[in-house]
Design an enzyme around this catalytic site. Structure first.
Site, PDB file in Angstrom:
ATOM      1  N   PHE A 126      20.375   9.686  22.683  1.00 54.05           N
ATOM      2  CA  PHE A 126      19.906   9.551  24.067  1.00 54.05           C
ATOM      3  C   PHE A 126      19.470  10.892  24.661  1.00 54.05           C
ATOM      4  CE2 PHE A 126      23.075   6.194  23.414  1.00 54.05           C
ATOM      5  CZ  PHE A 126      22.415   5.076  23.897  1.00 54.05           C
ATOM      6  N   TYR A 131       5.978  13.808  28.946  1.00 55.75           N
ATOM      7  CA  TYR A 131       7.218  13.079  28.625  1.00 55.75           C
ATOM      8  C   TYR A 131       6.914  11.950  27.640  1.00 55.75           C
ATOM      9  CZ  TYR A 131      10.824   9.534  28.934  1.00 55.75           C
ATOM     10  OH  TYR A 131      11.756   8.587  28.605  1.00 55.75           O
ATOM     11  N   ASN A 157      24.694  18.642  26.672  1.00 54.47           N
ATOM     12  CA  ASN A 157      24.714  19.999  27.231  1.00 54.47           C
ATOM     13  C   ASN A 157      24.912  19.975  28.751  1.00 54.47           C
ATOM     14  OD1 ASN A 157      22.247  19.177  28.187  1.00 54.47           O
ATOM     15  ND2 ASN A 157      21.043  20.788  27.201  1.00 54.47           N
ATOM     16  N   LEU A 158      25.078  18.796  29.318  1.00 54.89           N
ATOM     17  CA  LEU A 158      25.312  18.604  30.759  1.00 54.89           C
ATOM     18  C   LEU A 158      24.159  19.144  31.612  1.00 54.89           C
ATOM     19  CD1 LEU A 158      29.181  19.351  31.009  1.00 54.89           C
ATOM     20  CD2 LEU A 158      28.028  17.163  30.563  1.00 54.89           C
ATOM     21  N   ASP A 174       0.521   5.232  38.070  1.00 56.65           N
ATOM     22  CA  ASP A 174       1.289   3.988  37.955  1.00 56.65           C
ATOM     23  C   ASP A 174       0.411   2.814  37.525  1.00 56.65           C
ATOM     24  OD1 ASP A 174       3.693   5.066  38.612  1.00 56.65           O
ATOM     25  OD2 ASP A 174       3.799   4.216  40.632  1.00 56.65           O
ATOM     26  N   ASN A 191      12.926   7.354  40.645  1.00 59.19           N
ATOM     27  CA  ASN A 191      12.846   5.940  40.283  1.00 59.19           C
ATOM     28  C   ASN A 191      13.247   5.048  41.453  1.00 59.19           C
ATOM     29  OD1 ASN A 191      13.951   7.264  37.320  1.00 59.19           O
ATOM     30  ND2 ASN A 191      12.034   6.131  37.400  1.00 59.19           N
ATOM     31  N   LYS A 212       7.978  11.220  23.494  1.00 60.25           N
ATOM     32  CA  LYS A 212       8.553  10.005  22.883  1.00 60.25           C
ATOM     33  C   LYS A 212       7.660   9.508  21.739  1.00 60.25           C
ATOM     34  CE  LYS A 212      12.220   9.522  25.435  1.00 60.25           C
ATOM     35  NZ  LYS A 212      13.539   9.769  24.857  1.00 60.25           N
ATOM     36  N   SER A 245      10.754   4.408  24.767  1.00 60.02           N
ATOM     37  CA  SER A 245      10.452   3.964  26.126  1.00 60.02           C
ATOM     38  C   SER A 245       9.186   3.133  26.116  1.00 60.02           C
ATOM     39  CB  SER A 245      10.246   5.207  26.991  1.00 60.02           C
ATOM     40  OG  SER A 245       9.653   4.870  28.218  1.00 60.02           O
ATOM     41  N   ASN A 300      21.756  17.425  32.705  1.00 57.03           N
ATOM     42  CA  ASN A 300      21.414  16.418  33.727  1.00 57.03           C
ATOM     43  C   ASN A 300      22.566  15.438  33.914  1.00 57.03           C
ATOM     44  OD1 ASN A 300      19.514  15.383  35.606  1.00 57.03           O
ATOM     45  ND2 ASN A 300      19.050  13.693  34.216  1.00 57.03           N
TER      46      ASN A 300
HETATM   47  P1  NAD Z   1      20.068  11.072  31.520  1.00 53.23           P
HETATM   48  O1  NAD Z   1      19.359  12.302  31.937  1.00 53.23           O
HETATM   49  O2  NAD Z   1      21.059  10.487  32.454  1.00 53.23           O
HETATM   50  O3  NAD Z   1      20.793  11.312  30.114  1.00 53.23           O
HETATM   51  C1  NAD Z   1      20.289  12.200  29.150  1.00 53.23           C
HETATM   52  C2  NAD Z   1      21.431  13.121  28.763  1.00 53.23           C
HETATM   53  O4  NAD Z   1      20.988  14.026  27.759  1.00 53.23           O
HETATM   54  C3  NAD Z   1      21.923  13.970  29.945  1.00 53.23           C
HETATM   55  O5  NAD Z   1      23.331  13.848  30.037  1.00 53.23           O
HETATM   56  C4  NAD Z   1      21.531  15.407  29.562  1.00 53.23           C
HETATM   57  O6  NAD Z   1      22.449  16.347  30.060  1.00 53.23           O
HETATM   58  C5  NAD Z   1      21.503  15.318  28.044  1.00 53.23           C
HETATM   59  N1  NAD Z   1      20.607  16.283  27.395  1.00 53.23           N
HETATM   60  C6  NAD Z   1      19.305  16.533  27.672  1.00 53.23           C
HETATM   61  N2  NAD Z   1      18.826  17.472  26.831  1.00 53.23           N
HETATM   62  C7  NAD Z   1      19.838  17.792  25.977  1.00 53.23           C
HETATM   63  C8  NAD Z   1      19.962  18.690  24.899  1.00 53.23           C
HETATM   64  N3  NAD Z   1      18.949  19.468  24.508  1.00 53.23           N
HETATM   65  N4  NAD Z   1      21.156  18.768  24.252  1.00 53.23           N
HETATM   66  C9  NAD Z   1      22.191  17.998  24.641  1.00 53.23           C
HETATM   67  N5  NAD Z   1      22.137  17.146  25.665  1.00 53.23           N
HETATM   68  C10 NAD Z   1      20.967  17.025  26.325  1.00 53.23           C
HETATM   69  O7  NAD Z   1      18.961   9.985  31.136  1.00 53.23           O
HETATM   70  P2  NAD Z   1      19.140   8.448  30.750  1.00 53.23           P
HETATM   71  O8  NAD Z   1      18.465   7.645  31.808  1.00 53.23           O
HETATM   72  O9  NAD Z   1      20.532   8.151  30.371  1.00 53.23           O
HETATM   73  O10 NAD Z   1      18.194   8.388  29.475  1.00 53.23           O
HETATM   74  C11 NAD Z   1      18.693   8.464  28.155  1.00 53.23           C
HETATM   75  C12 NAD Z   1      17.530   8.406  27.189  1.00 53.23           C
HETATM   76  O11 NAD Z   1      16.803   7.207  27.395  1.00 53.23           O
HETATM   77  C13 NAD Z   1      16.525   9.552  27.370  1.00 53.23           C
HETATM   78  O12 NAD Z   1      16.113   9.969  26.093  1.00 53.23           O
HETATM   79  C14 NAD Z   1      15.389   8.901  28.126  1.00 53.23           C
HETATM   80  O13 NAD Z   1      14.164   9.518  27.847  1.00 53.23           O
HETATM   81  C15 NAD Z   1      15.422   7.494  27.570  1.00 53.23           C
HETATM   82  N6  NAD Z   1      14.839   6.512  28.497  1.00 53.23           N
HETATM   83  C16 NAD Z   1      15.327   6.410  29.766  1.00 53.23           C
HETATM   84  C17 NAD Z   1      14.763   5.519  30.655  1.00 53.23           C
HETATM   85  C18 NAD Z   1      15.232   5.418  32.076  1.00 53.23           C
HETATM   86  O14 NAD Z   1      14.483   4.919  32.926  1.00 53.23           O
HETATM   87  N7  NAD Z   1      16.447   5.840  32.404  1.00 53.23           N
HETATM   88  C19 NAD Z   1      13.705   4.682  30.230  1.00 53.23           C
HETATM   89  C20 NAD Z   1      13.257   4.802  28.913  1.00 53.23           C
HETATM   90  C21 NAD Z   1      13.841   5.722  28.053  1.00 53.23           C
HETATM   91  C1  WQD Z   2       9.001   1.362  39.553  1.00 58.72           C
HETATM   92  C2  WQD Z   2       8.025   0.789  40.598  1.00 58.72           C
HETATM   93  C3  WQD Z   2       6.539   2.432  41.531  1.00 58.72           C
HETATM   94  C4  WQD Z   2       9.669   4.768  43.552  1.00 58.72           C
HETATM   95  C5  WQD Z   2       9.518   5.258  34.959  1.00 58.72           C
HETATM   96  C6  WQD Z   2       8.892   6.078  33.858  1.00 58.72           C
HETATM   97  C7  WQD Z   2       9.016   5.348  32.548  1.00 58.72           C
HETATM   98  C8  WQD Z   2      10.471   4.970  32.266  1.00 58.72           C
HETATM   99  C9  WQD Z   2      11.106   4.277  33.424  1.00 58.72           C
HETATM  100  C10 WQD Z   2      11.529   6.663  30.946  1.00 58.72           C
HETATM  101  C11 WQD Z   2       6.607   1.331  40.478  1.00 58.72           C
HETATM  102  C12 WQD Z   2       7.472   1.890  42.596  1.00 58.72           C
HETATM  103  C13 WQD Z   2       8.964   3.837  42.807  1.00 58.72           C
HETATM  104  C14 WQD Z   2       9.542   4.753  44.972  1.00 58.72           C
HETATM  105  C15 WQD Z   2       8.039   2.871  44.773  1.00 58.72           C
HETATM  106  N1  WQD Z   2      11.291   6.130  32.046  1.00 58.72           N
HETATM  107  N2  WQD Z   2       8.160   2.902  43.408  1.00 58.72           N
HETATM  108  N3  WQD Z   2       8.729   3.793  45.523  1.00 58.72           N
HETATM  109  O1  WQD Z   2       7.328   4.290  37.012  1.00 58.72           O
HETATM  110  O2  WQD Z   2       7.946   2.002  36.122  1.00 58.72           O
HETATM  111  O3  WQD Z   2       8.858   3.996  35.049  1.00 58.72           O
HETATM  112  O4  WQD Z   2      10.893   5.022  34.634  1.00 58.72           O
HETATM  113  O5  WQD Z   2      11.056   6.427  29.867  1.00 58.72           O
HETATM  114  O6  WQD Z   2       8.505   6.197  31.576  1.00 58.72           O
HETATM  115  O7  WQD Z   2       7.520   6.280  34.175  1.00 58.72           O
HETATM  116  O8  WQD Z   2       9.693   3.374  37.263  1.00 58.72           O
HETATM  117  O9  WQD Z   2      11.344   3.269  39.064  1.00 58.72           O
HETATM  118  O10 WQD Z   2       9.624   5.121  39.095  1.00 58.72           O
HETATM  119  O11 WQD Z   2       8.894   2.792  39.575  1.00 58.72           O
HETATM  120  O12 WQD Z   2       7.334   2.034  45.346  1.00 58.72           O
HETATM  121  O13 WQD Z   2      10.121   5.571  45.699  1.00 58.72           O
HETATM  122  O14 WQD Z   2       8.478   1.195  41.895  1.00 58.72           O
HETATM  123  O15 WQD Z   2       5.253   2.635  42.058  1.00 58.72           O
HETATM  124  O16 WQD Z   2       5.740   0.272  40.814  1.00 58.72           O
HETATM  125  P1  WQD Z   2       8.312   3.408  36.399  1.00 58.72           P
HETATM  126  P2  WQD Z   2       9.963   3.716  38.776  1.00 58.72           P
END
Ligand code: NAD
Ligand code: WQD
Length: 336
Positions: free
Chosen positions: A80, A148, A32-33, A294, A198, A152, A124, A35
């Site tokens: 995703f 969040y 749905n764009l 954290d 992040n 999951k 995650s 993000n």
């Molecule tokens: P992202 O936001 O870049 O990608 C998610 C995509 O889903 C986006 O393009 C957004 O527009 C789309 N979207 C959201 N809600 C929607 C909906 N209702 N219908 C259609 N599209 C929708 O995030 P990402 O980092 O690519 O993460 C992808 C998946 O991996 C997510 O489910 C996220 O929770 C999971 N994940 C990500 C991380 C991370 O650190 N990036 C870590 C663990 C898990």
């Molecule tokens: C990494 C380390 C911070 C930013 C998150 C979500 C987790 C998963 C992945 C989706 C930590 C430190 C960070 C900054 C810093 N996402 N930090 N300065 O918190 O491990 O995980 O993303 O599922 O659910 O919680 O990742 O990249 O935010 O942090 O010092 O400006 O960097 O304290 O130690 P995190 P992060």
């Protein structure tokens, strides 16, 4: 084989689409764009030298999703799509539950209606809550510390219930640690909205001059240099893990879960230093208080994936930083 990729315009989904296309799969992207940018899809098509069928659809829109399944044959889904900002989820829990949980329910119902019962789900490491020790294995107790993470966890539970009730489903729960890196082309990468939450995208934006300095959250953790330790995994390794999971599901029905991590951790200061090396500059940082919520350390035991999927991460820290820097320096403002 045709794979529907929900969230395929996003950071990880776009890399998955590219890897699948490079390996000869057909893909259909739904996003749905909310993000992401359509430009990511265009660039995937350009890199793969193949058109990418794209539907701007919200997965909660049952009729529109049903239409997508009618327009092309689909064998499996990589799911995703979801909202992922931890802090935002604390302030907007209902939006997160609706988008992530209701969205997944609609997706599963439409899949079922069309006889598609193979799903790879983006879970995650957040489902381990605040882990009692490291490295984390898949058998650790599950919990959630924010909406969040709870979304999951609920989806994982829902998928377990579904597989119990309807044993013909094939489901892989993939628990990502800290995805980072970008395709080595420098054409696609992570493009967060606003100020990054992040660490790695934050460092990258400091390196490119968009932000003044990195705040290092916490310097008194019981770790080797006092800063937080995480398991950063290259996004290309991560998406290869999804394709291995798909192959595993082809072998038989059931639900499987895997950690996707490298099995080793790096501290915040080590990340800043490695990124500086890759970018050829000194990254400015300041020491700051801990960020609430954290954990000191979070890194995987990734041996189950190695044993059962024949997968392990092959790209290291320097590859990750180099690829992020190529993406960020070629696209200082992301896709905008
Ligand atoms: P992202 O936001 O870049 O990608 C998610 C995509 O889903 C986006 O393009 C957004 O527009 C789309 N979207 C959201 N809600 C929607 C909906 N209702 N219908 C259609 N599209 C929708 O995030 P990402 O980092 O690519 O993460 C992808 C998946 O991996 C997510 O489910 C996220 O929770 C999971 N994940 C990500 C991380 C991370 O650190 N990036 C870590 C663990 C898990
Ligand atoms: C990494 C380390 C911070 C930013 C998150 C979500 C987790 C998963 C992945 C989706 C930590 C430190 C960070 C900054 C810093 N996402 N930090 N300065 O918190 O491990 O995980 O993303 O599922 O659910 O919680 O990742 O990249 O935010 O942090 O010092 O400006 O960097 O304290 O130690 P995190 P992060």
């Amino acid at each position: 084989m045709a794979i529907l990729i929900t969230g395929g315009a996003g950071y990880i989904g776009s890399h998955a689409a590219l890897e699948l296309l490079r390996r000869g799969f057909d893909v259909v992207v739904v996003d749905n764009l909310s993000n992401s940018h359509e430009a990511a899809i265009d660039r995937v098509a350009e890199l793969a030298a193949r058109p990418v069928p794209f539907h701007r659809v919200d997965i909660r829109d049952r009729a529109a999703l049903d239409q997508v399944f009618r327009t092309a044959p689909i064998d499996a889904v990589m799911h995703f799509a979801g909202l992922k900002a931890v802090g935002e989820s604390v302030g907007q829990p209902l939006r997160y539950y609706d988008n992530n949980i209701s969205g997944t329910i609609v997706l599963l119902e439409v899949m079922k209606q069309h006889g598609v019962r193979t799903l790879v789900f983006s879970s995650s490491a957040t489902v381990y809550g605040d882990p009692a020790s490291v490295p984390i294995t898949e058998d650790f107790p599950l919990s959630a510390v924010n909406p969040y993470g709870r979304s999951k966890l609920f989806i994982e539970e829902m998928l377990r219930d579904l597989c119990r009730a309807e044993p013909e489903w094939r489901v892989a729960l993939l628990r990502y640690f800290n995805p980072s890196g970008a395709d080595p082309s420098g054409r696609i990468g992570e493009d967060p909205n606003g100020i990054p939450n992040n660490l790695v995208p934050f460092i990258a934006q400091v390196a490119v001059g968009r932000l003044p300095e990195v705040a290092v959250f916490g310097t008194d953790y019981p770790t080797r240099d006092g800063t937080g330790v995480r398991d950063y995994i290259h996004v290309v390794d991560l998406v290869v893990g999804h394709i291995n999971a798909l192959e595993k599901l082809a072998a038989g029905p059931g639900l499987v879960s895997y950690n996707l991590g490298t099995g080793r951790g790096y501290s915040v200061l080590e990340m800043i230093e490695a990124f500086g090396r890759a970018a050829g500059k000194t990254i400015k940082y300041r020491l700051a208080p801990r960020r609430p919520g954290d954990a000191a350390e979070c890194w995987s035991d990734a041996s189950r994936a190695e044993r059962e999927l024949g997968w392990r991460a092959t790209r290291g820290l320097d590859d990750m930083c180099r690829d992020v820097w190529r993406w960020q320096s070629n696209n200082p403002n992301g896709y905008a």
